[in-house]
Enzyme design. Structure first.
Site, PDB file in Angstrom:
ATOM      1  N   THR A   1      37.827 -13.483 -59.930  1.00  0.00           N
ATOM      2  CA  THR A   1      38.278 -12.333 -60.712  1.00  0.00           C
ATOM      3  C   THR A   1      39.473 -11.740 -59.993  1.00  0.00           C
ATOM      4  O   THR A   1      39.861 -12.222 -58.924  1.00  0.00           O
ATOM      5  CB  THR A   1      37.182 -11.257 -60.822  1.00  0.00           C
ATOM      6  OG1 THR A   1      37.096 -10.602 -59.537  1.00  0.00           O
ATOM      7  CG2 THR A   1      35.844 -11.859 -61.176  1.00  0.00           C
ATOM      8  N   CYS A   2      40.047 -10.681 -60.521  1.00  0.00           N
ATOM      9  CA  CYS A   2      41.223 -10.123 -59.846  1.00  0.00           C
ATOM     10  C   CYS A   2      40.859  -9.460 -58.526  1.00  0.00           C
ATOM     11  O   CYS A   2      41.714  -9.160 -57.715  1.00  0.00           O
ATOM     12  CB  CYS A   2      41.969  -9.147 -60.768  1.00  0.00           C
ATOM     13  SG  CYS A   2      40.874  -8.073 -61.679  1.00  0.00           S
ATOM     14  N   ASN A   3      39.563  -9.223 -58.321  1.00  0.00           N
ATOM     15  CA  ASN A   3      39.170  -8.569 -57.072  1.00  0.00           C
ATOM     16  C   ASN A   3      38.392  -9.487 -56.141  1.00  0.00           C
ATOM     17  O   ASN A   3      37.896  -9.050 -55.103  1.00  0.00           O
ATOM     18  CB  ASN A   3      38.296  -7.355 -57.382  1.00  0.00           C
ATOM     19  CG  ASN A   3      39.104  -6.241 -58.003  1.00  0.00           C
ATOM     20  OD1 ASN A   3      40.283  -6.080 -57.677  1.00  0.00           O
ATOM     21  ND2 ASN A   3      38.506  -5.505 -58.909  1.00  0.00           N
ATOM     22  N   ARG A   4      38.247 -10.750 -56.549  1.00  0.00           N
ATOM     23  CA  ARG A   4      37.323 -11.573 -55.788  1.00  0.00           C
ATOM     24  C   ARG A   4      37.624 -13.058 -56.032  1.00  0.00           C
ATOM     25  O   ARG A   4      37.978 -13.458 -57.135  1.00  0.00           O
ATOM     26  CB  ARG A   4      35.907 -11.255 -56.278  1.00  0.00           C
ATOM     27  CG  ARG A   4      34.801 -11.980 -55.615  1.00  0.00           C
ATOM     28  CD  ARG A   4      33.486 -11.529 -56.227  1.00  0.00           C
ATOM     29  NE  ARG A   4      33.424 -10.080 -56.227  1.00  0.00           N
ATOM     30  CZ  ARG A   4      33.039  -9.363 -55.214  1.00  0.00           C
ATOM     31  NH1 ARG A   4      32.658  -9.938 -54.095  1.00  0.00           N
ATOM     32  NH2 ARG A   4      33.026  -8.034 -55.298  1.00  0.00           N
TER      33      ARG A   4
ATOM     34  N   HIS B   1      24.133 -11.882 -51.261  1.00  0.00           N
ATOM     35  CA  HIS B   1      25.509 -11.508 -51.616  1.00  0.00           C
ATOM     36  C   HIS B   1      25.748 -11.672 -53.110  1.00  0.00           C
ATOM     37  O   HIS B   1      26.297 -10.778 -53.776  1.00  0.00           O
ATOM     38  CB  HIS B   1      26.502 -12.352 -50.813  1.00  0.00           C
ATOM     39  CG  HIS B   1      27.921 -12.044 -51.157  1.00  0.00           C
ATOM     40  ND1 HIS B   1      28.632 -11.054 -50.504  1.00  0.00           N
ATOM     41  CD2 HIS B   1      28.767 -12.576 -52.078  1.00  0.00           C
ATOM     42  CE1 HIS B   1      29.851 -10.987 -51.014  1.00  0.00           C
ATOM     43  NE2 HIS B   1      29.961 -11.909 -51.971  1.00  0.00           N
TER      44      HIS B   1
ATOM     45  N   GLN C   1      31.662 -11.611 -65.827  1.00  0.00           N
ATOM     46  CA  GLN C   1      32.455 -12.581 -65.085  1.00  0.00           C
ATOM     47  C   GLN C   1      31.543 -13.576 -64.365  1.00  0.00           C
ATOM     48  O   GLN C   1      31.845 -14.773 -64.286  1.00  0.00           O
ATOM     49  CB  GLN C   1      33.360 -11.856 -64.078  1.00  0.00           C
ATOM     50  CG  GLN C   1      34.496 -11.135 -64.780  1.00  0.00           C
ATOM     51  CD  GLN C   1      35.098 -10.034 -63.933  1.00  0.00           C
ATOM     52  OE1 GLN C   1      34.458  -9.504 -63.033  1.00  0.00           O
ATOM     53  NE2 GLN C   1      36.330  -9.666 -64.241  1.00  0.00           N
TER      54      GLN C   1
ATOM     55  N   MET D   1      51.387   6.650 -70.753  1.00  0.00           N
ATOM     56  CA  MET D   1      50.100   7.351 -70.608  1.00  0.00           C
ATOM     57  C   MET D   1      49.536   7.695 -71.973  1.00  0.00           C
ATOM     58  O   MET D   1      48.347   7.526 -72.246  1.00  0.00           O
ATOM     59  CB  MET D   1      50.314   8.651 -69.821  1.00  0.00           C
ATOM     60  CG  MET D   1      50.535   8.446 -68.372  1.00  0.00           C
ATOM     61  SD  MET D   1      48.981   8.592 -67.495  1.00  0.00           S
ATOM     62  CE  MET D   1      48.934  10.350 -67.193  1.00  0.00           C
TER      63      MET D   1
END
Lengths: 474, 356, 285
Positions: free
Chosen positions: B46-49, B95, B116, B189
């Site tokens: 993913t974008c963070n992992r 984990h 995900q 915004m």
């Protein structure tokens, strides 16, 4: 004038009425408890008389209270006179949000509503119109459809009667107040305490009421009345009658108008339209008695009021009867009320040596006896014999009332209920459907639906379902 | 049978490495792994992992981990020696369960990761890169992820300002489908904000901007209606929710304007969300009756509150994850020893999941 | 037997109240379900108790065939029961079980007060009450009172919710309670249902009084306070419908209306001799 019509002013008026009415329940009122009023004024020498002057002790019949009611009636007339019926009088909605005919305003206006839908149906305009009509008619909507060059317009509505609710309710209120006015001006109430076997003349009508028999009974073992009723005959008043008020009996009676047994919830109707009614309101003891029964060593003996009983100790006669005996201030005998709560008989005892003593015996308390001395003070002693029973002369508390406005008030109330039911229990809703042949051609029609409901949030689901049903025709 | 795991997450210092790895699609990574001879492997990207899970022989575990590290390095084009974390067996299971429960996410308890994880599993399953153990492991991870979210408050309360705003609007109006929304401003915004409210399917969207053209552009994108700047007050009277995010220096919506607008609204509530910096709406507007003015600061405070709440739940969630991981590992041990055992589902053991 | 059944019903009601508070402060749907079923059984228990009371009541010849509502005990039990039933129907239809914590305590107070302070003995009706009107007038009025009690609970929830959101720091409670507009709407709907019922009740009272006491309206304490209650709700309805007001102010008025309801039901017994429960049969311990 516009002040009187404004909601704010009327809201204050209702509050003032409510406050005044509430105040009347806290202050003693002459109509219900006149002695309490006098006691109150005596107890509050400073503002008692002042309150009396402004009518606070007969608040509901004072000029200013009636004035408030009159003002309310006047305001209602003003408010409803200005706008033609069915004027619901509701706060005006922002433009485009109300139930006014949106179909005339066109599809753009419809699409501005909160409840709206726009879609296309693959059918001709005529069949789409027929289909929509069928869907709505199944849901029991009242339909108005029209076709013009520009397209077709359909207005469906339900529970339109709700519009009338407010108007009818308000007008009915005025009717009720008019009925009350009738009673205030033309009506009367007369209280007629009539002892058994006696009769009394009415003041406001030329009739005479005679109570032939009065009976009452308690629930066994209690002092709760079980029933009380009078057998009554009503006569037209004869030519000559003794003056001296309602208690005077007339010497010549006219013909008999009615005869009946009157119970608490069953009054006797007299006069044209049966509007003068004779009610069994209350009853009590007159203070006279027919006989008392005592139990002595010689057995049970009955005594009538003038009779003297010869006993070993001397002569005893029953001389006074209090239906509700109590020991008052200064240790004296007193009668609290006309109800038979504590029947007591005073006997006078002429002894052999010539002395006379007086003593009280009680129907409910066989072991208690009060001797009364010359000054009226009481002291307890052994009862010489037992008082078994008293046969008191009762009076029937009848009441004659005439309320010419009663049926007017009832009609007003029914109208009020009809109006309120329409206003609050009906759910007025409207649907507008505008159709135009699709500009893209191809035998399809573009449909715009708009909706309005008097209960906005509840209508959402129904609106969605209806739109889906119309859409499903395709 | 040993489970190994190696990878990189947002918690590491060097985010550029993560970007390089995350750029690769999971499917292509799996393909490359398969052609490199790997038989039991799954990739979670993913974008963070970026993590690779594999099932290997216990003796070869250390060597295999090195192989994976080299593989990842080739993918990224940089030497990743020592930069990736490694876990095996019980730790690896724990984990994965923690990740699925959102305990390792940037916003704790977030829900996207569960989807995900499911995707990663399905991708590997599709390429026949899972075996019995992996199947049970990943299915179990999904189950634990759902369990933790329902049994603790780890996922409660919106953690985005927009989510909070929509929820508040629902707490004021109930059904948003009959509400009208006005967006003041037409910048980025404003657009993001409009997207959120439109996704809730409101009755109508209006866009107001000083430059009418920009308003029209934004309105067209969301099937709304552009309004002229002069009729701002009228429009405010007409709508229920106002989202203001112009770049203006001074207040765009003043108290008098809102007062005028409210007087025609029959007491219906007005929800104003001011996400502009500096503020677009005068603070005194909040004092008006039936008006609720929330600024970005207010929304952020609420979000912070929710995150705090989630953090408080973290301990419980971690305990739950640990317990389930142990449960799984016991099963794994037992099956490794050839004993047929069944993993139990649920607290009372109702519903058993047969292996395979 | 009857008192036993009422005590059982009361215990069930107490359980529902506890469950409703539990549901308010947690998010467990089970609490809501349990509260619902327990309440349902409680309603049934009270209905059974009523049947037993009716049987004992009709043992006295003068009481046939009237509702046993001439004493405080009977009235309070009916009131509490009606509150429960209205809650069950209204909040059930709108799926607002969370409002149980606001409405059920009122029913609890009503029946609890009856059990604690009122004499459950069945007594004979005084002659003024021996009429079929006793089956109509008090029941209709008390049903409207029960509805107004429901509205009071809803209004309370509305005040709390409005304060929560206005404070800009909503607590978890805010997310449990329904939306402001929903509560306001529900408050209005309940009052608009109960108002014509109240009007009918007062009207029936007038007709009965005409047949029993000779006048449709005598301004005695109970009648007057029923009118005061009516006027306060008229104010509420005018504010809402004709002036288009909403929110806090209208809730205050509706709460004042409920205060008037309480006074009409209970307070006037200390003022009126003619009308009250304290005069003639059926009293307070």
């Amino acid at each position: 004038m516009s002040l009187l019509r404004s909601v704010r002013f009327n809201v204050y008026l209702f509050c003032a009425l409510a406050a005044a009415a509430a105040l009347g329940t806290f202050l003693p009122q002459r109509g219900l408890a006149p002695q309490q009023v006098e006691r109150f004024i005596a107890a509050h020498p400073l503002w008692g008389p002042a309150l009396d002057f402004f009518g606070f002790f007969h608040l509901y019949s004072t000029g200013w209270f009636m004035g408030l009611l009159g003002l309310m009636a006047f305001d209602i007339v003003l408010c409803k006179l200005k706008n033609a019926p069915p004027d619901p009088g509701l706060a005006p909605l922002p433009p485009g949000e109300g139930p006014d005919s949106a179909a005339d305003a066109g599809p753009e206006a419809l699409l501005e509503r909160r409840l709206r839908a726009g879609f296309s149906l693959p059918m001709s305009q005529a069949s789409a119109l027929a289909h929509a009509r069928a869907v709505l008619e199944k849901k029991r909507y009242h339909i108005r459809a029209s076709t013009s060059g520009a397209g077709a317009a359909l207005t469906a509505s339900k529970h339109g009667l709700q519009r009338w609710g407010s108007y009818v309710a308000h007008v009915s209120l005025v009717v009720i107040l008019l009925g009350a006015l009738c009673r205030g001006v033309f009506g009367f109430e007369e209280i007629l305490p009539i002892a058994e076997g006696e009769s009394v003349s009415l003041r406001r009508r030329p009739w005479e009421v005679m109570v032939d028999k009065f009976d009452m009974g308690y629930y066994p073992g209690t002092l709760t009345p079980r029933f009380f009723a009078s057998n009554v005959r009503v006569f037209e008043r004869g030519r000559s009658f003794a003056t001296g008020g309602p208690s005077a009996a007339s010497s010549v009676r006219g013909r008999k108008i009615a005869e009946s047994r009157i119970l608490v919830n069953a009054p006797l109707s007299l006069g044209p339209l049966g509007l003068v009614r004779l009610y069994q309101a209350s009853w009590g003891a007159t203070g006279m008695f027919r006989s008392v029964t005592v139990e002595t060593a010689a057995g049970e003996l009955a005594l009538s009021p003038k009779q003297t009983l010869r006993l070993a100790q001397g002569g005893v006669s029953a001389e006074l009867f209090y239906p509700d005996f109590a020991v008052a201030e200064g240790n004296r005998a007193a009668n609290r009320s006309v109800e038979l709560l504590n029947p007591a008989v005073r006997f006078s005892w002429l002894r052999a040596d010539g002395a006379v003593s007086r003593f009280w015996l009680f129907d409910h308390w066989p072991r208690i006896c009060f001797f009364e001395d010359e000054g009226g003070s009481l002291h307890e002693a052994e009862p010489p014999f037992r008082l078994k029973a008293v046969d008191p002369v009762l009076f029937s508390g009848l009441q004659a009332a005439y309320d010419p406005g009663y049926y007017v008030v009832v009609a007003g109330c029914l109208g009020l209920l009809a109006g309120l039911s329409a206003l609050f229990y009906l759910h007025r809703r409207k649907l507008w459907i505008l159709m135009r042949p699709d500009p893209g051609g191809g035998g399809a029609v573009s449909v715009v639906v708009g909706g309005w409901s008097s209960r906005a949030t509840d209508f959402r689901r129904e609106f969605d379902d209806l739109v889906a049903a119309v859409r499903a025709g395709g | 049978m040993a489970l190994i795991l190696t990878g990189l997450s947002h918690q590491c210092a060097e985010l550029e490495l993560l970007e390089l790895l995350a750029a690769a699609q999971a499917a292509s990574v799996l393909g490359k792994l398969k052609s490199a001879g790997w038989e039991r492997v799954t990739v979670l990207s993913t974008c963070n992992r970026f993590e690779i899970y594999a099932e290997v022989e216990p003796e070869a575990a250390a060597r295999r981990l090195d192989e994976l590290e080299a593989f990842a390095g080739k993918l990224a084009g940089v030497d990743l020696k020592g930069k990736l974390y490694r876990k095996r067996d019980a730790q690896a299971v724990e984990h994965l369960f923690a990740v699925a429960s959102g305990l390792d996410s940037m916003v704790i308890g977030e829900g996207e990761i569960l989807g995900q994880v499911k995707q990663a599993y399905e991708a590997a399953l599709g390429m026949r890169l899972t075996g019995k153990v992996m199947n049970v492991l990943w299915q179990r991870a999904l189950y634990v992820g759902k369990l933790v979210r329902s049994q603790t408050a780890i996922a409660s309360g919106h953690t985005s300002a927009a989510g909070v705003a929509v929820e508040l609007a629902e707490k004021i109006f109930g059904d948003l489908s009959q509400c009208r929304v006005l967006v003041i401003g037409a910048g980025a915004m404003a657009e993001t904000a409009a997207k959120y409210f439109l996704s809730e399917k409101v009755a109508q969207l209006y866009v107001a901007n000083r430059t009418f053209d920009k308003a029209e552009l934004l309105a067209a994108r969301f099937k709304g209606q552009a309004v002229r700047w002069e009729s701002l007050t009228e429009t405010v009277a007409h709508v229920d929710v106002v989202l203001s995010s112009t770049g203006a220096d001074k207040a765009v919506l003043k108290r008098e304007q809102v007062e005028i607008a409210m007087s025609g609204r029959q007491g219906r509530s007005l929800f104003i969300i001011d996400i502009a910096m500096p503020r677009d709406v005068e603070e005194s507007v909040h004092e008006l009756e039936h008006v609720y003015l929330y600024t970005l600061k207010d929304l952020k405070e609420i979000v912070d509150g929710h995150i705090q709440q989630r953090r408080r739940e973290q301990r419980r969630a971690e305990a739950l994850v640990k317990a389930r991981a142990q449960e799984f590992f016991k099963w794994l041990d037992a099956s490794r020893d050839g004993v047929r055992a069944d993993l139990k589902h649920g607290l009372d053991g109702a519903g058993r999941r047969a292996a395979e | 037997m009857e008192v036993l059944l009422i005590k059982i019903g009361f215990a069930l009601l107490s359980a529902s109240v506890v469950l409703s508070f539990a549901y308010l402060f947690s998010r467990n749907e089970n609490f809501s379900l349990w509260m619902w079923y327990v309440l349902g059984v409680g309603i049934a228990a009270h209905a059974a108790a009523f049947a037993v009371r009716v049987e004992a009541f009709w043992a006295i010849a003068e009481n046939r065939y009237y509702f046993p509502i001439n004493s405080f005990f009977g009235a309070l039990c009916y009131l509490g029961w009606a509150m429960m039933v209205i809650f069950w129907l209204v909040e059930g239809k709108h799926r607002l079980h969370v409002l149980g914590a606001f409405v059920l305590p009122l029913a609890w107070i009503s029946i609890g007060a009856g059990l604690r302070y009122a004499d459950p003995a069945v007594s004979g009706l005084v002659p003024a009450l021996q009429s079929y009107w006793i089956n109509i007038h008090p029941i209709i009025l008390m049903t409207s009172y029960a509805a107004f009690a429901n509205a009071f609970g809803v209004g309370l929830a509305l005040l709390i919710q409005e304060r929560q959101i206005k404070s800009r720091r909503p607590s978890a409670l805010c997310y449990r309670l329904p939306a402001i507009e929903e509560l306001d709407n529900l408050n209005y709907r309940i009052i608009s249902f109960a108002f014509p019922v109240l009007t009918v009740g007062i009207f029936m009272g007038g007709v009965w009084a005409y047949n029993a006491w000779g006048r449709f309206w005598g301004w005695d304490a109970k009648e007057t306070w029923a009118l005061v209650t009516w006027l306060i709700y008229v104010v509420y309805l005018h504010m809402r419908l004709f002036a288009g007001w909403r929110g806090r102010k209208t809730v205050y008025v509706s709460m004042a209306g409920f205060a008037a309801v309480v006074f009409t039901f209970y307070g006037v017994n200390f003022l009126s001799e003619l009308h009250g429960y304290l005069s003639g049969g059926g009293g307070i311990r």
